[in-house]
Scaffold this motif. Structure first.
Motif, PDB file in Angstrom:
ATOM      1  N   GLU A   1       6.072 -21.361   8.269  1.00  0.00           N
ATOM      2  CA  GLU A   1       7.179 -20.437   8.502  1.00  0.00           C
ATOM      3  C   GLU A   1       7.018 -19.202   7.617  1.00  0.00           C
ATOM      4  OE1 GLU A   1      10.894 -22.391   7.926  1.00  0.00           O
ATOM      5  OE2 GLU A   1      10.456 -23.995   9.362  1.00  0.00           O
ATOM      6  N   ALA A   2       7.125 -18.036   8.223  1.00  0.00           N
ATOM      7  CA  ALA A   2       6.979 -16.790   7.473  1.00  0.00           C
ATOM      8  C   ALA A   2       8.126 -16.616   6.489  1.00  0.00           C
ATOM      9  CB  ALA A   2       6.930 -15.606   8.426  1.00  0.00           C
ATOM     10  N   HIS A   3       7.827 -16.091   5.314  1.00  0.00           N
ATOM     11  CA  HIS A   3       8.848 -15.793   4.329  1.00  0.00           C
ATOM     12  C   HIS A   3       9.460 -14.427   4.639  1.00  0.00           C
ATOM     13  CE1 HIS A   3      10.670 -14.792   0.401  1.00  0.00           C
ATOM     14  NE2 HIS A   3      10.804 -16.098   0.286  1.00  0.00           N
ATOM     15  N   ALA A   4      10.726 -14.246   4.245  1.00  0.00           N
ATOM     16  CA  ALA A   4      11.398 -12.971   4.497  1.00  0.00           C
ATOM     17  C   ALA A   4      10.686 -11.803   3.827  1.00  0.00           C
ATOM     18  CB  ALA A   4      12.849 -13.044   4.013  1.00  0.00           C
ATOM     19  N   CYS A   5      10.029 -12.051   2.707  1.00  0.00           N
ATOM     20  CA  CYS A   5       9.295 -11.001   1.986  1.00  0.00           C
ATOM     21  C   CYS A   5       7.792 -11.129   2.244  1.00  0.00           C
ATOM     22  CB  CYS A   5       9.582 -11.072   0.487  1.00  0.00           C
ATOM     23  SG  CYS A   5      11.276 -10.691   0.041  1.00  0.00           S
ATOM     24  N   ASP A   6       7.397 -11.235   3.495  1.00  0.00           N
ATOM     25  CA  ASP A   6       5.979 -11.382   3.795  1.00  0.00           C
ATOM     26  C   ASP A   6       5.313 -10.021   3.955  1.00  0.00           C
ATOM     27  OD1 ASP A   6       6.859 -10.473   6.251  1.00  0.00           O
ATOM     28  OD2 ASP A   6       6.175 -12.221   7.390  1.00  0.00           O
ATOM     29  N   ALA A   7       4.036 -10.025   4.346  1.00  0.00           N
ATOM     30  CA  ALA A   7       3.288  -8.777   4.465  1.00  0.00           C
ATOM     31  C   ALA A   7       3.875  -7.848   5.514  1.00  0.00           C
ATOM     32  CB  ALA A   7       1.823  -9.083   4.785  1.00  0.00           C
ATOM     33  N   HIS A   8       4.524  -8.398   6.536  1.00  0.00           N
ATOM     34  CA  HIS A   8       5.135  -7.557   7.565  1.00  0.00           C
ATOM     35  C   HIS A   8       6.363  -6.833   7.012  1.00  0.00           C
ATOM     36  CE1 HIS A   8       2.477  -9.034  10.725  1.00  0.00           C
ATOM     37  NE2 HIS A   8       2.591 -10.221  10.147  1.00  0.00           N
ATOM     38  N   PHE A   9       7.136  -7.515   6.171  1.00  0.00           N
ATOM     39  CA  PHE A   9       8.234  -6.828   5.486  1.00  0.00           C
ATOM     40  C   PHE A   9       7.670  -5.770   4.550  1.00  0.00           C
ATOM     41  CE2 PHE A   9      11.268  -6.472   1.911  1.00  0.00           C
ATOM     42  CZ  PHE A   9      12.390  -6.041   2.610  1.00  0.00           C
ATOM     43  N   GLY A  10       6.574  -6.092   3.856  1.00  0.00           N
ATOM     44  CA  GLY A  10       5.929  -5.103   2.995  1.00  0.00           C
ATOM     45  C   GLY A  10       5.491  -3.878   3.767  1.00  0.00           C
ATOM     46  N   LEU A  11       5.005  -4.059   4.992  1.00  0.00           N
ATOM     47  CA  LEU A  11       4.645  -2.928   5.847  1.00  0.00           C
ATOM     48  C   LEU A  11       5.867  -2.075   6.146  1.00  0.00           C
ATOM     49  CD1 LEU A  11       2.946  -1.276   7.867  1.00  0.00           C
ATOM     50  CD2 LEU A  11       3.295  -3.139   9.528  1.00  0.00           C
ATOM     51  N   ARG A  12       6.996  -2.699   6.470  1.00  0.00           N
ATOM     52  CA  ARG A  12       8.194  -1.924   6.792  1.00  0.00           C
ATOM     53  C   ARG A  12       8.666  -1.112   5.589  1.00  0.00           C
ATOM     54  NH1 ARG A  12       9.378  -6.806   9.372  1.00  0.00           N
ATOM     55  NH2 ARG A  12      11.104  -7.367   7.994  1.00  0.00           N
ATOM     56  N   VAL A  13       8.547  -1.680   4.400  1.00  0.00           N
ATOM     57  CA  VAL A  13       8.900  -0.938   3.184  1.00  0.00           C
ATOM     58  C   VAL A  13       7.983   0.272   3.018  1.00  0.00           C
ATOM     59  CG1 VAL A  13       8.891  -1.066   0.656  1.00  0.00           C
ATOM     60  CG2 VAL A  13       9.980  -2.882   1.995  1.00  0.00           C
ATOM     61  N   THR A  14       6.690   0.082   3.223  1.00  0.00           N
ATOM     62  CA  THR A  14       5.753   1.202   3.125  1.00  0.00           C
ATOM     63  C   THR A  14       6.086   2.284   4.142  1.00  0.00           C
ATOM     64  OG1 THR A  14       3.955  -0.151   2.221  1.00  0.00           O
ATOM     65  CG2 THR A  14       3.322   1.872   3.353  1.00  0.00           C
ATOM     66  N   GLU A  15       6.461   1.884   5.353  1.00  0.00           N
ATOM     67  CA  GLU A  15       6.811   2.864   6.391  1.00  0.00           C
ATOM     68  C   GLU A  15       8.002   3.712   5.964  1.00  0.00           C
ATOM     69  OE1 GLU A  15       5.305   0.500  10.406  1.00  0.00           O
ATOM     70  OE2 GLU A  15       7.333   0.159   9.640  1.00  0.00           O
ATOM     71  N   VAL A  16       9.024   3.097   5.373  1.00  0.00           N
ATOM     72  CA  VAL A  16      10.198   3.851   4.932  1.00  0.00           C
ATOM     73  C   VAL A  16       9.827   4.827   3.829  1.00  0.00           C
ATOM     74  CG1 VAL A  16      12.468   3.687   3.841  1.00  0.00           C
ATOM     75  CG2 VAL A  16      11.811   2.033   5.594  1.00  0.00           C
ATOM     76  N   LEU A  17       9.048   4.375   2.856  1.00  0.00           N
ATOM     77  CA  LEU A  17       8.692   5.234   1.733  1.00  0.00           C
ATOM     78  C   LEU A  17       7.768   6.364   2.173  1.00  0.00           C
ATOM     79  CD1 LEU A  17       8.233   2.507  -1.014  1.00  0.00           C
ATOM     80  CD2 LEU A  17      10.185   4.034  -0.670  1.00  0.00           C
ATOM     81  N   ALA A  18       6.897   6.092   3.140  1.00  0.00           N
ATOM     82  CA  ALA A  18       6.034   7.146   3.663  1.00  0.00           C
ATOM     83  C   ALA A  18       6.872   8.216   4.374  1.00  0.00           C
ATOM     84  CB  ALA A  18       4.995   6.559   4.609  1.00  0.00           C
ATOM     85  N   ARG A  19       7.912   7.803   5.096  1.00  0.00           N
ATOM     86  CA  ARG A  19       8.810   8.774   5.735  1.00  0.00           C
ATOM     87  C   ARG A  19       9.539   9.601   4.678  1.00  0.00           C
ATOM     88  NH1 ARG A  19      12.321   5.658  10.232  1.00  0.00           N
ATOM     89  NH2 ARG A  19      13.100   7.789  10.572  1.00  0.00           N
TER      90      ARG A  19
ATOM     91  N   ALA B   1       0.861  -1.177   0.000  1.00  0.00           N
ATOM     92  CA  ALA B   1       0.000   0.000   0.000  1.00  0.00           C
ATOM     93  C   ALA B   1       0.895   1.223   0.000  1.00  0.00           C
ATOM     94  CB  ALA B   1      -0.924   0.011   1.221  1.00  0.00           C
ATOM     95  N   THR B   2       0.322   2.399  -0.264  1.00  0.00           N
ATOM     96  CA  THR B   2       1.100   3.632  -0.170  1.00  0.00           C
ATOM     97  C   THR B   2       0.733   4.439   1.067  1.00  0.00           C
ATOM     98  OG1 THR B   2      -0.451   4.923  -1.510  1.00  0.00           O
ATOM     99  CG2 THR B   2       1.299   3.750  -2.687  1.00  0.00           C
ATOM    100  N   ALA B   3      -0.084   3.871   1.935  1.00  0.00           N
ATOM    101  CA  ALA B   3      -0.410   4.488   3.221  1.00  0.00           C
ATOM    102  C   ALA B   3      -0.120   3.468   4.309  1.00  0.00           C
ATOM    103  CB  ALA B   3      -1.874   4.916   3.270  1.00  0.00           C
ATOM    104  N   VAL B   4       0.550   3.902   5.366  1.00  0.00           N
ATOM    105  CA  VAL B   4       0.963   2.977   6.423  1.00  0.00           C
ATOM    106  C   VAL B   4      -0.226   2.285   7.077  1.00  0.00           C
ATOM    107  CG1 VAL B   4       2.098   2.824   8.675  1.00  0.00           C
ATOM    108  CG2 VAL B   4       3.147   4.141   6.827  1.00  0.00           C
ATOM    109  N   PRO B   5      -1.330   2.982   7.406  1.00  0.00           N
ATOM    110  CA  PRO B   5      -2.454   2.265   8.029  1.00  0.00           C
ATOM    111  C   PRO B   5      -3.011   1.149   7.145  1.00  0.00           C
ATOM    112  CG  PRO B   5      -2.686   4.623   8.364  1.00  0.00           C
ATOM    113  CD  PRO B   5      -1.568   4.448   7.389  1.00  0.00           C
ATOM    114  N   ALA B   6      -3.049   1.355   5.831  1.00  0.00           N
ATOM    115  CA  ALA B   6      -3.555   0.326   4.928  1.00  0.00           C
ATOM    116  C   ALA B   6      -2.617  -0.877   4.886  1.00  0.00           C
ATOM    117  CB  ALA B   6      -3.742   0.904   3.530  1.00  0.00           C
ATOM    118  N   ALA B   7      -1.304  -0.624   4.841  1.00  0.00           N
ATOM    119  CA  ALA B   7      -0.346  -1.731   4.849  1.00  0.00           C
ATOM    120  C   ALA B   7      -0.387  -2.464   6.173  1.00  0.00           C
ATOM    121  CB  ALA B   7       1.063  -1.203   4.576  1.00  0.00           C
ATOM    122  N   ARG B   8      -0.563  -1.726   7.274  1.00  0.00           N
ATOM    123  CA  ARG B   8      -0.629  -2.377   8.588  1.00  0.00           C
ATOM    124  C   ARG B   8      -1.900  -3.228   8.692  1.00  0.00           C
ATOM    125  NH1 ARG B   8       0.106   1.828  11.600  1.00  0.00           N
ATOM    126  NH2 ARG B   8       2.360   1.475  11.779  1.00  0.00           N
ATOM    127  N   ALA B   9      -2.986  -2.783   8.090  1.00  0.00           N
ATOM    128  CA  ALA B   9      -4.219  -3.573   8.127  1.00  0.00           C
ATOM    129  C   ALA B   9      -4.032  -4.917   7.431  1.00  0.00           C
ATOM    130  CB  ALA B   9      -5.367  -2.792   7.484  1.00  0.00           C
TER     131      ALA B   9
END
Length: 297
Positions: free
Chosen positions: A268-286, A94-102
Motif C-alpha cells: 500500500e502506498a504511503h501518503a508521503c510517497d514519491a508521487h506526493f513528492g512530485l506534486r510538492v515539486t510541481e507547486v514549488l516550481a510554479r 527534486a527541484t525540477a519537475v522532470p527529475a521528480a517525475r522520473a
C-alpha cells in the motif's frame, strides 16, 4: 530490512545514520558519498562499510535512504528504484519537475515502496494534527509561516549548505509547509508569489476544495524573530499546529522508516510517497516561475 545510506553531510551524520543504527528492524549495509574520504569517516562512525560505487550499494540492499541535495538525489533514486530498492527520500525529491517525475515513474515501473521524509509528518504530535484536520470538513483558509534563522545568524550545521543558499527557503522549508496544508485543503490549482528581503517569499495558493492558503518562507530571519507556525480556519473553528515535544529529527526519521517497512510489506502506498513528492515539486516550481515573472504590471 537491509538499507544503504547515500550522503555524508550533517543530515546523514546527525539524523539518518543514528536513526538507522538504532532502529531494531534496520540493518545498515553501508554508506556511499560523493567524497570517498567522507564516506569512509561516516562508515567508521556508524560501524558499517563505505561503498565506492552507488550501484554496488544498491545491489546489496533492499532499500536506500537519501541525505543528498535534491538534484543529486533524484537521478540516483531513479537508478535505485530500477535496481529494486525501496526508497526513503529526503524532501524535496527534486527541484525540477522532470527529475521528480522520473523518480515517481521509476517507483511505479519497479513496484518498490517509497516514502519522502517530511519531518513534521512523522513527528507524533504534528502528524496526528494533520490526520485530524484532514478528516475534518469545512476548512476555508490555511496559513504556514516558516521564519528560519539558518542564514540569519543562527549557529547551525546547515548554514554552510550550498544548495540551500542557492535555492533558498522556498525549496528547503516550502515542502514542509505544503506537507501540512495539502492533506486538509486539497491539491493546489493556482499559485501566486512575491519576494521579500533575503530569501523571503510569500505564496498565495488556491486549492481544489475551494479553500485558499498563504505561506511565508525564509531562512534569513534573525534568531530572535524565528518561529514555525501553521493554522487552519473554517466551520470547525481555528486549529493550530501543535509544537513537537522533541525538536530532534532522529525519532521522526525512525517513524519514516517504519512507514517504508509497512508500505514494502503491504504493497500500500504511503501518503508521503514519491508521487506526493512530485506534486510538492510541481507547486514549488510554479511558485518559482511566478517569482521570476514578477508582479503584474
Amino acid at each position: 530490512m537491509r538499507i544503504g545510506l547515500l550522503g555524508t553531510g550533517p543530515w546523514a551524520r546527525l539524523t539518518q545514520g543514528p536513526a538507522l543504527m538504532e532502529h531494531p528492524e534496520a540493518e545498515l549495509v553501508g554508506v556511499w558519498g560523493r567524497r570517498a574520504e567522507a564516506a569512509q569517516e561516516l562508515a567508521g562512525r556508524l560501524d558499517t562499510r563505505a561503498y565506492p560505487d552507488a550501484d554496488a550499494l544498491f545491489a546489496d540492499c533492499e532499500a536506500v535512504a537519501f541525505a543528498l541535495p535534491p538534484d543529486v538525489q533524484a537521478p540516483l533514486a531513479a537508478r535505485a528504484a530500477a535496481a529494486g530498492c525501496h526508497l526513503l527520500l529526503d524532501k524535496p525529491v527534486a527541484t525540477a519537475v522532470p527529475a521528480a517525475r522520473a523518480v515517481a515513474d521509476a517507483v511505479t515501473a519497479s513496484g518498490v515502496a517509497s516514502v519522502v521524509f517530511f519531518t513534521l509528518r512523522f513527528a507524533p504530535e504534528t502528524s496526528a494534527w494533520v490526520a485530524a484536520q484532514s478528516a475534518t470538513d469545512g476548512w476555508l483558509a490555511g496559513r504556514a509561516d516558516w521564519f528560519s534563522p539558518v542564514f540569519g545568524g543562527a549557529d547551525t550545521p546547515y548554514s554552510t549548505s550550498q544548495w540551500r543558499k542557492e535555492r533558498g527557503a522556498l525549496w528547503d522549508v516550502g515542502p514542509h509547509a505544503l506537507s501540512l496544508l495539502l492533506p486538509p485543503l486539497g491539491e493546489v490549482t493556482g499559485v501566486t508569489a512575491a519576494s521579500g528581503p533575503g530569501d523571503l517569499v510569500h505564496l498565495a495558493l488556491r486549492h481544489a476544495s475551494g479553500a485558499s492558503s498563504a505561506l511565508t518562507l525564509t531562512h534569513t530571519m534573525p534568531p530572535q524573530a524565528s518561529s514555525v507556525t501553521a493554522e487552519l480556519r473554517g466551520s470547525a473553528g481555528i486549529s493550530t499546529l501543535p509544537e513537537r515535544a522533541d525538536g530532534g529529527a532522529v525519532r521522526p526519521f525512525m517513524r519514516a522508516f517504519d512507514a517504508l517497512l509497512a508500505s514494502a510489506r503491504t504493497g500500500e502506498a504511503h501518503a508521503c510517497d514519491a508521487h506526493f513528492g512530485l506534486r510538492v515539486t510541481e507547486v514549488l516550481a510554479r511558485a518559482e516561475r511566478a517569482l521570476a515573472a514578477g508582479p503584474p504590471a
